[in-house]
Structure formats: structure tokens, C-alpha cells
Design an enzyme around this catalytic site. Structure first.
Site, PDB file in Angstrom:
ATOM      1  N   HIS A   1       2.051 -61.880  36.049  1.00 30.51           N
ATOM      2  CA  HIS A   1       0.706 -61.725  37.400  1.00 30.51           C
ATOM      3  C   HIS A   1      -0.236 -60.961  37.612  1.00 30.51           C
ATOM      4  O   HIS A   1      -0.211 -60.796  36.257  1.00 30.51           O
ATOM      5  CB  HIS A   1       1.567 -60.639  38.529  1.00 30.51           C
ATOM      6  CG  HIS A   1       0.804 -60.405  40.114  1.00 30.51           C
ATOM      7  ND1 HIS A   1       0.419 -61.804  40.392  1.00 30.51           N
ATOM      8  CD2 HIS A   1       0.332 -59.177  39.973  1.00 30.51           C
ATOM      9  CE1 HIS A   1      -0.825 -60.911  41.923  1.00 30.51           C
ATOM     10  NE2 HIS A   1      -0.872 -59.626  41.185  1.00 30.51           N
ATOM     11  N   ASN A   2      -2.114 -61.889  37.667  1.00 29.17           N
ATOM     12  CA  ASN A   2      -2.902 -61.348  37.341  1.00 29.17           C
ATOM     13  C   ASN A   2      -2.529 -61.752  35.620  1.00 29.17           C
ATOM     14  O   ASN A   2      -3.638 -60.302  35.382  1.00 29.17           O
ATOM     15  CB  ASN A   2      -3.326 -60.171  37.997  1.00 29.17           C
ATOM     16  CG  ASN A   2      -3.142 -59.552  39.069  1.00 29.17           C
ATOM     17  OD1 ASN A   2      -3.791 -61.378  40.174  1.00 29.17           O
ATOM     18  ND2 ASN A   2      -2.934 -58.562  39.926  1.00 29.17           N
TER      19      ASN A   2
ATOM     20  N   GLU B   1      -0.522 -67.068  35.096  1.00 30.23           N
ATOM     21  CA  GLU B   1      -1.571 -67.116  36.836  1.00 30.23           C
ATOM     22  C   GLU B   1      -2.595 -67.285  36.680  1.00 30.23           C
ATOM     23  O   GLU B   1      -2.797 -66.276  35.857  1.00 30.23           O
ATOM     24  CB  GLU B   1      -0.844 -65.448  37.865  1.00 30.23           C
ATOM     25  CG  GLU B   1      -1.640 -65.881  39.323  1.00 30.23           C
ATOM     26  CD  GLU B   1      -1.485 -64.620  39.255  1.00 30.23           C
ATOM     27  OE1 GLU B   1      -0.916 -64.810  41.362  1.00 30.23           O
ATOM     28  OE2 GLU B   1      -0.982 -63.515  39.573  1.00 30.23           O
TER      29      GLU B   1
ATOM     30  N   ASP C   1      -6.194 -67.103  38.709  1.00 31.14           N
ATOM     31  CA  ASP C   1      -6.687 -66.946  39.934  1.00 31.14           C
ATOM     32  C   ASP C   1      -8.448 -67.856  40.050  1.00 31.14           C
ATOM     33  O   ASP C   1      -9.213 -67.071  39.766  1.00 31.14           O
ATOM     34  CB  ASP C   1      -6.807 -65.554  40.786  1.00 31.14           C
ATOM     35  CG  ASP C   1      -5.313 -64.725  41.166  1.00 31.14           C
ATOM     36  OD1 ASP C   1      -4.449 -65.498  41.016  1.00 31.14           O
ATOM     37  OD2 ASP C   1      -5.210 -63.803  41.463  1.00 31.14           O
TER      38      ASP C   1
ATOM     39  N   HIS D   1      -9.856 -61.404  40.832  1.00 32.18           N
ATOM     40  CA  HIS D   1      -9.780 -61.290  41.352  1.00 32.18           C
ATOM     41  C   HIS D   1     -10.332 -60.892  42.548  1.00 32.18           C
ATOM     42  O   HIS D   1     -11.320 -59.380  42.973  1.00 32.18           O
ATOM     43  CB  HIS D   1      -8.545 -60.134  40.788  1.00 32.18           C
ATOM     44  CG  HIS D   1      -7.481 -59.442  42.419  1.00 32.18           C
ATOM     45  ND1 HIS D   1      -6.585 -60.279  43.466  1.00 32.18           N
ATOM     46  CD2 HIS D   1      -7.667 -58.302  43.356  1.00 32.18           C
ATOM     47  CE1 HIS D   1      -5.805 -59.809  43.854  1.00 32.18           C
ATOM     48  NE2 HIS D   1      -6.273 -58.277  43.965  1.00 32.18           N
TER      49      HIS D   1
ATOM     50  N   GLU E   1      -4.121 -69.858  41.469  1.00 32.89           N
ATOM     51  CA  GLU E   1      -3.590 -69.399  42.736  1.00 32.89           C
ATOM     52  C   GLU E   1      -5.662 -69.996  43.690  1.00 32.89           C
ATOM     53  O   GLU E   1      -6.537 -69.148  42.819  1.00 32.89           O
ATOM     54  CB  GLU E   1      -4.044 -68.196  42.612  1.00 32.89           C
ATOM     55  CG  GLU E   1      -3.915 -67.674  44.260  1.00 32.89           C
ATOM     56  CD  GLU E   1      -3.610 -66.157  44.428  1.00 32.89           C
ATOM     57  OE1 GLU E   1      -4.582 -65.254  45.187  1.00 32.89           O
ATOM     58  OE2 GLU E   1      -2.624 -65.230  44.105  1.00 32.89           O
TER      59      GLU E   1
END
Length: 219
Positions: A2-3, A32, A34, A53, A92
Site C-alpha cells: 500500500h502506498n 500500488e 496512485d 497521495h 489508483e
């Protein structure tokens, strides 16, 4: 992971393509990314899509950002250094159609033959996916129609998190991500000799119960 791009917390830490190198070298197979449009100043400066983010609505935080092209270059460099198992890129997507096209071009130009373009990934034996990069993304997010070129690269389209799939979505292959994830996880557990004995539905129920407990405690 994540991130994956952040070196620390998601509020104030720096973002770096080197984080993807470290994760891949440690054996991580799901990353991931973003994706956001550059800021107004960034567009004036000639920047392309950024990996960072932000808050809902695109409100910037104090954390850093890194160019999408740098992230893809880092992934291409070490995608299969530690393992031949497929790498799953979870995009994302918050970008405009114009920036999405740049993302698609960066994926094609940098990953080349490593990028899987198959529309039957979920039913493909894991061994045939060795040394392949798969793209997972929610299509047409936030009312923005996904760029056609980028859409053609998404081998694992997904629905919104927390929203159950309709029978039509399952028929159209939107459940492929879940089925592939089960297949890959099962294969990795067999290789390592470990198993949890729990399905994704049981795990999801546990998370929902935990969320209710937290909400009750906050009251």
C-alpha cells in the site's frame, strides 16, 4: 504493498521510485501506484502524470510526488530480479483522459513485451504468466471515461472497493482480479508450505467486524 511510493507516512514523507526497486528486490509482487494530474505549476513546467497521495478531490498533502515515468522505469529494471512470478500493478487512477494517455504510452514504451495484453488472464495457468506485468484498475472512475489505449492495457478491471459485483460485471470479467489473486496466493502458499485456510470472503467478514468494533469504540 500500500502506498508503495512513499518512504514513510502518507502525510509528510518523500515519494521515490527507489521504493519500487526496494520492494521488488524484497520479493513484493503487488504494487500500488496512485496516479494524479500534475499541479498547475507542474503543467506549466512540463510535468506529466505524478505518483503521490492526495485527499479526496485532489487536495494536496505535504508528502512528495514522483513522475509516473520514473516509477515505470524502476519497475522495468527489477520486476523479475528476485522472482519470475507475475507483477501486479494496481493503478489508483485519478487522472484526466489526457494524462491517462501519457500513462498508457509510458507503460507500453517502458515495459514492452513484459506487459501482458491478454483478456483471459484469470484463466491462464500461473506458469504462463511468469515474467509478465499485469495491470489492475477500476475503469471509468469518478465519471471520467478511461482512455481507450489505457483501457486496452487493463487485464484485470475491478469494481469500486466495497461494492458487490453484479452478475453482469462478473460475466464481463470484473471478478478476474479476485480469482487471479486467489490463484496466485494459493500458488505462493504452496511454494512456501503455508496456508491460512481462510477464503477472501471470511477475511472480508473479519475486516468488516473489526471496522464495526472500531466505530463502536470511537462512539
Amino acid at each position: 504493498s500500500h502506498n508503495s511510493f512513499l518512504e514513510g507516512d502518507q502525510l509528510t514523507s518523500a515519494a521515490s521510485a527507489d521504493m519500487y526497486r526496494r520492494l521488488l528486490l524484497s520479493g513484493t509482487r503487488c504494487l500500488e501506484i496512485d496516479c494524479w494530474d500534475p499541479t498547475a505549476f507542474g503543467r506549466w513546467w512540463g510535468q506529466g502524470p505524478r505518483v503521490t497521495h492526495r485527499m479526496p478531490g485532489g487536495v494536496p498533502l505535504l508528502c512528495g510526488s514522483v513522475a509516473f515515468s520514473e516509477v515505470v522505469a524502476a519497475i522495468a529494471e527489477h520486476a523479475f530480479t528476485s522472482s519470475p512470478l507475475p507483477v501486479l500493478l494496481s493503478l489508483e487512477m485519478h487522472c484526466s483522459a489526457k494524462q491517462q494517455k501519457k500513462i498508457a504510452r509510458a507503460l507500453i514504451d517502458t515495459l514492452g513485451g513484459l506487459l501482458s495484453r491478454s483478456d483471459r488472464v484469470a484463466s491462464t495457468p500461473l506458469r504462463e504468466l511468469h515474467r509478465k506485468v499485469l495491470v489492475k484498475m477500476r475503469l471509468d472512475k469518478g465519471g471520467t471515461q478511461t482512455d481507450p489505449l489505457l483501457r486496452s492495457l487493463v487485464t484485470l478491471p475491478s469494481s469500486s472497493i466495497g461494492e458487490p459485483l453484479t452478475p453482469k460485471e462478473v460475466d464481463n470479467g470484473l471478478d478476474d482480479g479476485c480469482r487471479l489473486r486467489e490463484t496466485v496466493c494459493r500458488s505462493w502458499k504452496e511454494l512456501s508450505g503455508r496456508t491460512t485456510g481462510r477464503s477472501r470472503y471470511q477475511i472480508g467478514d473479519e475486516w468488516r467486524l473489526a471496522g464495526r468494533g472500531v466505530r463502536g469504540w470511537l462512539r
